[in-house]
Design a protein around this motif. Structure first.
Motif, PDB file in Angstrom:
ATOM      1  N   ARG A   2      60.735  59.524  30.207  1.00 46.51           N
ATOM      2  CA  ARG A   2      61.524  59.129  29.319  1.00 46.51           C
ATOM      3  C   ARG A   2      63.165  59.245  30.002  1.00 46.51           C
ATOM      4  O   ARG A   2      64.168  58.660  29.404  1.00 46.51           O
ATOM      5  CB  ARG A   2      61.709  60.313  28.451  1.00 46.51           C
ATOM      6  CG  ARG A   2      61.003  59.834  26.939  1.00 46.51           C
ATOM      7  CD  ARG A   2      61.845  60.691  25.869  1.00 46.51           C
ATOM      8  NE  ARG A   2      63.143  60.835  25.877  1.00 46.51           N
ATOM      9  CZ  ARG A   2      63.617  61.823  25.311  1.00 46.51           C
ATOM     10  NH1 ARG A   2      62.996  62.611  24.388  1.00 46.51           N
ATOM     11  NH2 ARG A   2      64.758  61.792  24.964  1.00 46.51           N
ATOM     12  N   PRO A   5      64.815  55.310  31.097  1.00 46.35           N
ATOM     13  CA  PRO A   5      65.468  54.573  30.249  1.00 46.35           C
ATOM     14  C   PRO A   5      66.735  55.320  29.865  1.00 46.35           C
ATOM     15  O   PRO A   5      67.724  54.446  29.812  1.00 46.35           O
ATOM     16  CB  PRO A   5      64.575  54.386  28.971  1.00 46.35           C
ATOM     17  CG  PRO A   5      63.424  54.969  29.431  1.00 46.35           C
ATOM     18  CD  PRO A   5      63.243  55.677  30.546  1.00 46.35           C
TER      19      PRO A   5
ATOM     20  N   LYS B  58      67.625  53.251  21.830  1.00 51.44           N
ATOM     21  CA  LYS B  58      67.205  52.461  23.090  1.00 51.44           C
ATOM     22  C   LYS B  58      67.694  53.313  24.293  1.00 51.44           C
ATOM     23  O   LYS B  58      66.732  53.304  25.141  1.00 51.44           O
ATOM     24  CB  LYS B  58      68.552  51.209  23.042  1.00 51.44           C
ATOM     25  CG  LYS B  58      67.984  49.918  23.488  1.00 51.44           C
ATOM     26  CD  LYS B  58      69.242  49.026  22.971  1.00 51.44           C
ATOM     27  CE  LYS B  58      69.914  48.595  24.339  1.00 51.44           C
ATOM     28  NZ  LYS B  58      71.036  47.520  23.953  1.00 51.44           N
ATOM     29  N   GLY B  61      64.648  54.941  25.066  1.00 53.18           N
ATOM     30  CA  GLY B  61      63.477  54.122  25.690  1.00 53.18           C
ATOM     31  C   GLY B  61      62.476  53.708  24.638  1.00 53.18           C
ATOM     32  O   GLY B  61      61.352  53.349  25.020  1.00 53.18           O
ATOM     33  N   TRP B  62      62.524  53.741  23.437  1.00 50.79           N
ATOM     34  CA  TRP B  62      61.685  53.564  22.222  1.00 50.79           C
ATOM     35  C   TRP B  62      61.719  52.172  22.020  1.00 50.79           C
ATOM     36  O   TRP B  62      60.741  51.196  21.679  1.00 50.79           O
ATOM     37  CB  TRP B  62      61.761  54.343  20.994  1.00 50.79           C
ATOM     38  CG  TRP B  62      61.696  55.817  21.234  1.00 50.79           C
ATOM     39  CD1 TRP B  62      60.956  56.558  22.149  1.00 50.79           C
ATOM     40  CD2 TRP B  62      62.052  56.896  20.111  1.00 50.79           C
ATOM     41  NE1 TRP B  62      61.072  57.616  22.020  1.00 50.79           N
ATOM     42  CE2 TRP B  62      61.671  57.994  20.645  1.00 50.79           C
ATOM     43  CE3 TRP B  62      62.583  56.818  19.088  1.00 50.79           C
ATOM     44  CZ2 TRP B  62      61.735  59.362  20.058  1.00 50.79           C
ATOM     45  CZ3 TRP B  62      62.943  57.835  18.254  1.00 50.79           C
ATOM     46  CH2 TRP B  62      62.548  59.062  18.917  1.00 50.79           C
ATOM     47  N   ILE B  63      63.063  51.724  22.196  1.00 49.79           N
ATOM     48  CA  ILE B  63      63.037  50.065  21.647  1.00 49.79           C
ATOM     49  C   ILE B  63      63.664  49.445  22.664  1.00 49.79           C
ATOM     50  O   ILE B  63      64.409  50.043  23.714  1.00 49.79           O
ATOM     51  CB  ILE B  63      63.688  49.785  20.406  1.00 49.79           C
ATOM     52  CG1 ILE B  63      65.056  50.469  20.496  1.00 49.79           C
ATOM     53  CG2 ILE B  63      63.093  50.381  19.405  1.00 49.79           C
ATOM     54  CD1 ILE B  63      65.943  50.165  19.468  1.00 49.79           C
ATOM     55  N   ARG B  64      63.498  48.101  22.831  1.00 51.00           N
ATOM     56  CA  ARG B  64      64.535  47.417  23.893  1.00 51.00           C
ATOM     57  C   ARG B  64      64.933  46.285  23.009  1.00 51.00           C
ATOM     58  O   ARG B  64      64.448  45.878  22.079  1.00 51.00           O
ATOM     59  CB  ARG B  64      63.630  47.025  25.062  1.00 51.00           C
ATOM     60  CG  ARG B  64      62.496  46.061  24.898  1.00 51.00           C
ATOM     61  CD  ARG B  64      61.636  45.885  25.928  1.00 51.00           C
ATOM     62  NE  ARG B  64      60.600  45.160  25.668  1.00 51.00           N
ATOM     63  CZ  ARG B  64      60.483  43.948  25.754  1.00 51.00           C
ATOM     64  NH1 ARG B  64      61.611  43.021  26.156  1.00 51.00           N
ATOM     65  NH2 ARG B  64      59.480  43.326  25.467  1.00 51.00           N
ATOM     66  N   TYR B  79      65.501  43.142  18.459  1.00 56.74           N
ATOM     67  CA  TYR B  79      64.856  44.601  19.172  1.00 56.74           C
ATOM     68  C   TYR B  79      63.356  44.394  18.735  1.00 56.74           C
ATOM     69  O   TYR B  79      62.802  43.843  17.983  1.00 56.74           O
ATOM     70  CB  TYR B  79      65.422  45.623  18.080  1.00 56.74           C
ATOM     71  CG  TYR B  79      66.736  45.729  18.233  1.00 56.74           C
ATOM     72  CD1 TYR B  79      67.409  46.554  19.190  1.00 56.74           C
ATOM     73  CD2 TYR B  79      67.840  45.133  17.484  1.00 56.74           C
ATOM     74  CE1 TYR B  79      68.738  46.769  19.672  1.00 56.74           C
ATOM     75  CE2 TYR B  79      69.010  45.252  17.752  1.00 56.74           C
ATOM     76  CZ  TYR B  79      69.721  45.949  18.580  1.00 56.74           C
ATOM     77  OH  TYR B  79      71.094  46.222  18.838  1.00 56.74           O
ATOM     78  N   THR B  82      59.058  49.140  22.735  1.00 53.49           N
ATOM     79  CA  THR B  82      58.328  49.307  24.048  1.00 53.49           C
ATOM     80  C   THR B  82      56.981  50.328  23.835  1.00 53.49           C
ATOM     81  O   THR B  82      56.643  50.950  22.612  1.00 53.49           O
ATOM     82  CB  THR B  82      59.352  50.254  24.854  1.00 53.49           C
ATOM     83  OG1 THR B  82      59.384  51.685  24.209  1.00 53.49           O
ATOM     84  CG2 THR B  82      60.725  49.605  24.973  1.00 53.49           C
ATOM     85  N   PRO B  83      56.230  50.176  24.838  1.00 52.32           N
ATOM     86  CA  PRO B  83      55.071  51.166  24.861  1.00 52.32           C
ATOM     87  C   PRO B  83      55.342  52.717  24.207  1.00 52.32           C
ATOM     88  O   PRO B  83      54.683  53.336  23.663  1.00 52.32           O
ATOM     89  CB  PRO B  83      54.551  51.110  26.147  1.00 52.32           C
ATOM     90  CG  PRO B  83      54.963  49.948  26.547  1.00 52.32           C
ATOM     91  CD  PRO B  83      56.261  49.742  26.319  1.00 52.32           C
ATOM     92  N   GLU B  86      55.997  52.707  20.783  1.00 51.16           N
ATOM     93  CA  GLU B  86      54.827  52.724  19.911  1.00 51.16           C
ATOM     94  C   GLU B  86      53.894  54.024  19.752  1.00 51.16           C
ATOM     95  O   GLU B  86      53.729  54.380  18.784  1.00 51.16           O
ATOM     96  CB  GLU B  86      53.556  51.564  20.574  1.00 51.16           C
ATOM     97  CG  GLU B  86      53.712  50.224  20.260  1.00 51.16           C
ATOM     98  CD  GLU B  86      53.065  49.255  21.364  1.00 51.16           C
ATOM     99  OE1 GLU B  86      52.112  49.611  21.652  1.00 51.16           O
ATOM    100  OE2 GLU B  86      53.587  48.076  21.332  1.00 51.16           O
TER     101      GLU B  86
END
Lengths: 895, 114
Positions: A2, A5, B58, B61-64, B79, B82-83, B86
């Motif tokens: 984590r 990103p 973002k 790191g959940w979405i891009r 948007y 990201t894995p 999910e």
């Protein structure tokens, strides 16, 4: 997972902030556009549709701000803004900025310089050692018996065997003898190198790797002289042999003996002491090289305490447990050594030389100076804090405006602190520049070249110190300034001042004065010490003397040949133009070696003998060359040296010992073996007392006998040729060496050294201490004076209108000057009193460095206080004069 | 600092975004519409709080995001999950179900020991 990103997003936010902002604007514009269209589709008028879209979004600016905040780099934006603000504020006040940066630069620069030395001495383990943390120096503590090493000291070779075989807490233990000078080669190529006798496992214990060849084997370190081998240091190999590979197997002439080179240590390792080593030889070679009097006996004699030890701790063993274990092994062995302490102890110390009991006077001075520069920095910080507080008066309005516009207190504190830190970092940069410029000071310390030069560690230290000082001097003013009620601050003028606000500033001045006084007191004491050391009458005229020595005995010349060569040397050197005289002596002055002589204590004043008496052997004309006054009688003549009657010269102390209340001149007294065997020695002269050892030790009574005829002359020590020159002795070194070398083609190295050099080595710690203490003390005083001047300057500025009123009401110029000077002298007086108290309390810290002066020397303390008072008055006079010049009309208009 | 609506709202908003994006990539305005549909009358989500939330997600790191062209030929930032996003959705759904089961159970409870 984590983190990556997160990091990437923050980095992008940081680096591409403008791009991000544009993207966000476009995105929000798109959103509004879509919403507007949707609203229109629902039947709204275009204008209304747009208005409603904005309302639904909740304010474009707020969304933009909130989204930016969500990027997580808000603090950085603030920081950048604060730094910009700080730089602008500093630029707007060049005088203040210059004063603060200069003050800090002096403080940080001084610390950086001294830290370089402390780092080299105390913090860096010797290079090239594998896992240096596991390696310890082993010291033996013996409280009674023939050898006494109460603080831990060397022991015998047998102690090494005992620990090697019995101390389970050590993975390995190695022996070494203090470094010695060896003569390499003969004739014109001869030179002196620094050699060290070590047990065969010494280099492997340290984990040193050979650059070429190999290191010693156990076999090579067993039978004395059976394996004449040596290992060279990398530096020496490069310097003398140009790094040629074929060095292994080559034979060198060391102290006149052929020795085979078996290897070269790698470049990093130069020995474990600050002074680099050129050659290592195994203990079995010490006797054959003539390094130990008594031959190889030193390896079997329990009282020969010439061996030091290093050990590598066994895995998982604590140092204390290992020490106890080694002590047990030594105690077990001690049962066989009558006369020695039956219960020796063991003390372990760091491999870093200065951290052990053998630390030198210079190392102690370096540590003291670290304290001194720290104090100077504290004074500098106090000064800058003072300037900031004073300046805060002028900035109250600005702060109040910002507060009333909604800046939180935390935000204001942060902004002020940023300014302080920026200031400190500027000071740090200037300080490092100053340290580079002043790096010559580090060369006063006897360190290997470049050891204390600026490196990354020192830079990191300077940065940390700057940052810390910025926080230290910034925090109080920041808290104080941010605590401005907007209404008060905005009211302006004197009305906003709280009474007694100058108290903090005056307290800071008193604090600075107190610390300066303590430093100056230390400087004064060390200066008086240096003067006392220099004033010590060594009993000879040391200025223009050269000491010449050639180790002929070690090189195997028989006695008659030696004497012929020495006589020839004296003759040839004496003929050099500019040489006033030359004579031989067995133990050279201040050489440190001595031999005791028996005397008939039945008729002597033994109370006068604390040590000795010692005997020395001299040729004719020695005292004239040395510059030692012959008080009564005469010195030896060439005829005396050839004569048969036992004769001697006494120094004044010895004369008083042998003839309490009378004059021994002309008497015949039993000396040496005569005390037991009968006979007597005629006293032909009395000379002044000469110091034959260190200048800072008491004198010892001496007896002088003619050199050439005495069979009791020891094999160690000398002899030396003492040469008096007409001019600067260093200028004669080459000529004198050449003259001696010309006697025979293959002489060992001819060492020619000005006696002043030897004396300088003794006085170095005193000189460093006195010089640097004075330098930093003066610096502290200067900074404190600037601080006082600044405070008084503001005092005058703040009270301009009051002074104007006083003047217009008829106050004389003198009374105004008195008012200002009084204001200045109160903190000075308080600070001086505190400083004297502090100096008296801290006296013990410096005591070990003093000689011929007490740590509570009243002359020094009073003198320093007076000097400070004078500086205080001077710093007050300028603001006072400015106060007098205040035009009452202008002053009254100020508000 | 301006958002006093509490963690529940923020957490819920994030879950709604994840849920919406699990169906298809979407731009901000589209997301706002979808969330309004999904949570009609339950949560009043201000459109303005959507964008900071997207920025936060973002960072986690959940979405891009990437710029694409809409059906109407407009450039818009889309948007997508990201894995990690999910997995987060799965986790939050599980958590949500656990909590709501508990709530249902409590509501259904009529006394006695469990």
């Amino acid at each position: 997972m984590r983190l990556i990103p997160e990091l990437r997003e923050r980095l992008r936010a940081l680096l591409f902030r403008d791009q991000e902002d544009r993207d966000l604007d476009e995105e929000l514009a798109f959103h509004l556009e879509m919403q507007t269209q949707a609203n229109i589709a629902r039947g709204m008028a275009p204008d209304e549709a747009r208005r409603q879209a904005h309302i639904a979004l909740g304010g474009l600016a707020q969304v933009r701000e909130a989204t930016r905040d969500a990027r997580g780099v808000r603090w950085l934006d603030d920081l950048v803004a604060d730094v910009r603000l700080a730089l602008r504020a500093l630029r707007n006040r060049p005088a203040f900025t210059l004063a603060a940066v200069a003050t800090l630069a002096l403080g940080i620069g001084g610390n950086t310089i001294v830290f370089g030395v402390v780092d080299a001495l105390y913090l860096r383990p010797p290079a090239g050692v594998r896992a240096p943390g596991e390696v310890v120096r082993v010291f033996i503590v013996r409280d009674e018996g023939w050898i006494r090493t109460r603080n831990g000291g060397p022991g015998s070779y047998l102690d090494y065997i005992a620990m090697r075989d019995g101390a389970r807490g050590f993975a390995d233990v190695a022996a070494m003898v203090f470094p010695m000078t060896l003569d390499l080669d003969r004739g014109e190529n001869a030179e002196q190198v620094r050699g060290q006798i070590v047990s065969w496992n010494y280099l492997s214990l340290l984990g040193v790797r050979p650059a070429v060849g190999r290191f010693f084997t156990a076999e090579e370190d067993s039978v004395a002289g059976a394996h004449p081998v040596a290992v060279l240091s990398h530096g020496f190999w490069q310097r003398r042999f140009g790094g040629e590979r074929e060095i292994v197997g080559r034979t060198l002439l060391l102290n006149g003996k052929p020795v085979t080179v078996i290897g070269v240590a790698n470049a990093e390792f130069t020995g474990i002491d600050p002074q680099p080593i050129d050659v290592w030889v195994p203990t079995a070679m010490a006797a054959p090289l003539g390094l130990m009097f008594g031959g190889d006996e030193w390896r079997t004699e329990p009282a020969m305490a010439v061996v030091s030890y290093i050990a590598r701790l066994a895995p998982g063993v604590e140092a204390t447990a290992a020490a106890a274990d080694a002590a047990a092994a030594l105690r077990h062995a001690a049962e066989a050594y009558p006369g020695l302490d039956p219960t020796p102890d063991v003390r372990l110390a760091s491999l870093i030389h200065a951290r052990g009991p053998e630390r030198t006077g210079t190392a102690v001075v370096a540590l003291m100076l670290m304290g001194v520069t720290a104090v100077v920095l504290v004074i500098a910080c106090a000064n800058v804090a003072n300037l900031l507080l004073a300046r805060g008066t002028a900035r109250r309005r600005e702060t109040a405006v910002r507060a009333s516009l909604g800046a939180t207190r935390g935000r204001l504190v942060r902004q002020h602190l940023t300014e302080s830190v920026v200031l400190a970092l500027l000071g740090g940069v200037a300080g490092v520049a100053l340290a580079v410029a002043g790096s010559r000071l580090t060369r006063m310390f006897p360190l290997p070249t470049g050891a204390a030069d600026l490196n990354l560690r020192v830079l990191a230290f300077a940065f940390a110190v700057a940052l810390l000082s910025g926080l230290v001097f910034g925090i109080a003013p920041a808290l104080r300034l941010s605590f401005v009620a907007p209404a008060d601050g905005l009211r302006g003028g004197d009305a906003g001042m709280r009474p007694g606000r100058g108290r903090t500033r005056r307290a800071l001045v008193a604090f600075q004065v107190a610390l300066s006084l303590m430093l100056l007191a230390g400087a004064g004491l060390l200066l008086r010490t240096l003067r006392a050391v220099n004033a010590v009458d060594p009993g000879l005229d040391t200025d223009r003397l050269l000491v010449v020595s050639v180790a002929l005995a070690k090189a195997g010349y028989d006695r008659d040949t030696r004497e012929t060569l020495y006589a020839e040397a004296r003759e040839r050197v004496g003929r050099i133009p500019g040489v006033e005289g030359a004579s031989m002596v067995h133990f050279a002055p201040l050489g440190g070696s001595a031999q005791a002589i028996q005397y008939d204590d039945a008729v002597a004043d033994t109370a006068l003998v604390e040590e000795g008496p010692y005997v020395n052997w001299v040729d004719d004309g020695f005292f004239a060359v040395a510059g030692t006054r012959v008080l009564r009688g005469r010195e030896f003549t060439p005829e005396d040296l050839a004569g048969a009657e036992p004769i001697a010269i006494l120094d004044e102390r010895m004369a008083r010992v042998l003839a309490p209340g009378g004059d021994p001149l002309g008497r015949c007294v039993p000396l040496g073996k005569q005390v037991d065997e009968g006979g007597c020695t005629r006293i032909v002269g009395i000379v002044e007392t000469v110091r034959h050892r260190y200048l800072d030790e008491p004198t010892v009574p001496h007896v002088y006998v003619p050199r050439r005829r005495d069979a009791a002359m020891p094999s160690f020590g000398g002899p030396a040729l003492l040469v008096r020159t007409r001019g600067e002795p260093a200028a004669y070194v080459q000529q004198v060496r050449g003259a001696v070398q010309s006697i025979a083609p293959d002489l060992p190295y001819v060492a020619v050294r000005p006696l002043e050099e030897t004396i300088r080595a003794v006085t170095t710690p005193y000189r460093i201490g006195a010089t640097l203490f004075t330098l930093f003390g003066a610096l502290a005083l200067l900074i404190a004076a600037v601080g006082l001047y600044g405070v008084l300057g503001y005092f005058v500025a703040e009270r301009t209108s009051e002074i104007g009123i006083r003047r217009s009401l008829g106050a004389t110029g003198r009374s105004v000057v008195g008012l200002v000077v009084r204001q200045g002298m109160i903190p000075v007086a308080i600070g001086a009193a505190l400083g004297i108290a502090g100096a008296l309390a801290a006296g013990r810290l410096i005591e070990s460095m003093l000689f011929g002066v007490s740590a509570r020397d009243p002359v020094t303390l009073v003198g320093v206080a007076v000097a400070l008072a004078i500086v205080g008055v001077l710093a007050s006079v300028v603001p006072a004069v400015r106060a007098v010049r205040v035009d009452p009309m202008v002053a009254l208009r100020v508000d | 600092m301006t958002d006093h609506s509490g963690e529940l709202l923020q957490g819920t908003l994030e879950m709604l975004v994840l849920k919406a994006l699990s169906l298809e990539p979407m731009h901000g305005w589209g997301l706002a519409q979808r969330i309004e549909q999904m949570s009609r009358d339950v949560f009043r989500v201000s459109q303005g709080s959507l964008y900071p939330a997207l920025q936060r997600m973002k960072r986690k790191g959940w979405i891009r995001s990437e710029w694409r062209v809409t059906e109407n030929n407009r450039r818009a930032r889309y948007y997508m999950l990201t894995p990690a996003g999910e997995r987060q959705l799965e986790q939050e759904r599980a958590e949500w179900e656990r909590v709501s089961r508990a709530v249902n159970w409590v509501l259904a409870w009529e006394g006695g020991t469990a």
